[in-house]
Design a protein around this motif. Structure first.
Motif, PDB file in Angstrom:
ATOM      1  N   HIS A 139       0.792  -1.226   0.000  1.00  0.00           N
ATOM      2  CA  HIS A 139       0.000   0.000   0.000  1.00  0.00           C
ATOM      3  C   HIS A 139       0.827   1.279   0.000  1.00  0.00           C
ATOM      4  O   HIS A 139       1.987   1.304   0.393  1.00  0.00           O
ATOM      5  CB  HIS A 139      -0.998   0.016   1.170  1.00  0.00           C
ATOM      6  CG  HIS A 139      -0.392   0.118   2.546  1.00  0.00           C
ATOM      7  ND1 HIS A 139      -0.334  -0.938   3.425  1.00  0.00           N
ATOM      8  CD2 HIS A 139       0.141   1.172   3.223  1.00  0.00           C
ATOM      9  CE1 HIS A 139       0.195  -0.559   4.567  1.00  0.00           C
ATOM     10  NE2 HIS A 139       0.501   0.736   4.462  1.00  0.00           N
ATOM     11  N   ILE A 140       0.166   2.322  -0.503  1.00  0.00           N
ATOM     12  CA  ILE A 140       0.642   3.697  -0.418  1.00  0.00           C
ATOM     13  C   ILE A 140      -0.179   4.361   0.676  1.00  0.00           C
ATOM     14  O   ILE A 140      -1.409   4.211   0.708  1.00  0.00           O
ATOM     15  CB  ILE A 140       0.414   4.472  -1.729  1.00  0.00           C
ATOM     16  CG1 ILE A 140       0.979   3.724  -2.928  1.00  0.00           C
ATOM     17  CG2 ILE A 140       1.021   5.864  -1.636  1.00  0.00           C
ATOM     18  CD1 ILE A 140       0.576   4.343  -4.268  1.00  0.00           C
ATOM     19  N   ALA A 141       0.462   5.104   1.567  1.00  0.00           N
ATOM     20  CA  ALA A 141      -0.246   5.719   2.692  1.00  0.00           C
ATOM     21  C   ALA A 141      -0.161   7.241   2.628  1.00  0.00           C
ATOM     22  O   ALA A 141       0.919   7.807   2.429  1.00  0.00           O
ATOM     23  CB  ALA A 141       0.337   5.223   4.011  1.00  0.00           C
ATOM     24  N   PHE A 142      -1.315   7.881   2.819  1.00  0.00           N
ATOM     25  CA  PHE A 142      -1.398   9.337   2.818  1.00  0.00           C
ATOM     26  C   PHE A 142      -1.802   9.837   4.200  1.00  0.00           C
ATOM     27  O   PHE A 142      -2.739   9.309   4.820  1.00  0.00           O
ATOM     28  CB  PHE A 142      -2.402   9.818   1.774  1.00  0.00           C
ATOM     29  CG  PHE A 142      -1.959   9.593   0.353  1.00  0.00           C
ATOM     30  CD1 PHE A 142      -1.099  10.489  -0.270  1.00  0.00           C
ATOM     31  CD2 PHE A 142      -2.379   8.476  -0.351  1.00  0.00           C
ATOM     32  CE1 PHE A 142      -0.678  10.282  -1.575  1.00  0.00           C
ATOM     33  CE2 PHE A 142      -1.967   8.258  -1.656  1.00  0.00           C
ATOM     34  CZ  PHE A 142      -1.110   9.169  -2.266  1.00  0.00           C
ATOM     35  N   ASP A 143      -1.107  10.844   4.671  1.00  0.00           N
ATOM     36  CA  ASP A 143      -1.353  11.454   5.972  1.00  0.00           C
ATOM     37  C   ASP A 143      -2.530  12.418   5.867  1.00  0.00           C
ATOM     38  O   ASP A 143      -2.528  13.317   5.028  1.00  0.00           O
ATOM     39  CB  ASP A 143      -0.084  12.188   6.421  1.00  0.00           C
ATOM     40  CG  ASP A 143      -0.224  12.845   7.774  1.00  0.00           C
ATOM     41  OD1 ASP A 143      -1.057  12.386   8.575  1.00  0.00           O
ATOM     42  OD2 ASP A 143       0.507  13.829   8.030  1.00  0.00           O
TER      43      ASP A 143
END
Length: 311
Positions: free
Chosen positions: A196-200
């Motif tokens: 996964h790619i995680a965004f804050d």
């Protein structure tokens, strides 16, 4: 020893560049800030592009890129890779290579903040069409691995990250560059795959609003809301089948100080989610059968689960 500043961007291959660009703008709130040939450059807010989409025959993640620390040059990065006998390519964009399981990595030069970028986002003024509810920034990436010890060693000694924490002796590892608990992580599933790619995000209210919005586009959130024991962050995960990965939206990540010593968390439910359930088994799989079972929540129907998920 190589020195890093932070994660810079993720490069993702897509089949239809225009359609994918609009998708990321409409669904996830990113903004196109440039177009260079077969690439579309997307940003969360004021920062440099954090997601680059590239026209490709095979969709999926191509590489994760990291900024070198101030004063550390690409020439020095090349020398470092040569010393470790790592094959790489050099271009105007940066130095590109792969880890031991073929995951792409790129080093790019440090980009100092200039002008308004030196100030908090809330203080700035703009005429650019920022999208309401956009993520604050790209936070981290996560991989499934079949050889966690060699992979962690590679990222510590070749890529230049630091160990934050471990999940059991062999189940998982979390690595950091700065204060954020992790900028990348491994889960030892026996098979290698980008996860996964995680965004804050600003807070849980924004995450809730984002998932309400994504549900209207038919997106499925197979796991969440959760409060991770390791890292402490609130999170939820949405599958991105066309990218062969998941997207995590999170907030409230644990911040590490200079005295931090790596910890070993027990490999149990509490370390993954202090609120309750572990993820469904489909969360670690990318085959069509598991995706369909996940979409219809068949993993929650015991009579259906073994046959659909291959038990």
């Amino acid at each position: 020893m190589i020195k890093l500043h932070d994660i810079d961007h993720v490069l993702m291959g897509v089949e239809d560049l225009d359609a994918s660009t609009h998708q990321w703008e409409d669904e996830f709130g990113l903004t196109q800030v440039g177009r260079e040939g077969r690439q579309s450059l997307l940003a969360c807010n004021y920062e440099n592009p954090s997601l680059i989409l590239q026209q490709a025959a095979k969709p999926g993640i191509i590489h994760a890129a990291y900024q070198l620390a101030p004063g550390f040059s690409l020439d020095e990065a090349e020398k470092h890779l040569k010393e470790h006998r790592v094959q790489y390519t050099r271009s105007e964009a940066g130095v590109t290579f792969a880890d031991l399981e073929g995951n792409g990595i790129q080093f790019v030069e440090y980009r100092p903040k200039q002008g308004q970028d030196k100030f908090p986002r809330e203080w700035r003024q703009t005429t650019r069409n920022h999208r309401i509810g956009a993520p604050r920034r790209l936070g981290h990436v996560n991989y499934l691995t079949g050889d966690i010890h060699r992979q962690v060693d590679f990222y510590l000694n070749v890529v230049g990250m630091k160990l934050a924490d471990k999940l059991g002796a062999n189940a998982g590892a979390f690595l950091h560059i700065g204060a954020d608990h992790h900028v990348m992580a491994f889960v030892n599933t026996g098979d290698a795959h980008f996860h996964h790619i995680a965004f804050d995000m600003l807070d849980w209210g924004q995450i809730r609003q984002s998932f309400d919005h994504l549900a209207q586009y038919g997106r499925v959130m197979p796991w969440g809301p959760v409060r991770h024991g390791i890292g402490g962050n609130l999170a939820g995960y949405v599958r991105l089948p066309e990218g062969d990965c998941f997207i995590e939206l999170y907030c409230d990540m644990e911040q590490l100080d200079a005295t931090h010593e790596p910890r070993e968390y027990p490999d149990d439910r509490h370390s993954s989610n202090v609120w309750g359930l572990l993820p469904p088994r489909s969360y670690f799989r990318f085959d069509k059968e598991s995706i369909e079972a996940e979409r219809e929540s068949l993993q929650s129907i015991w009579e259906k689960q073994p046959a659909l998920l291959g038990d």
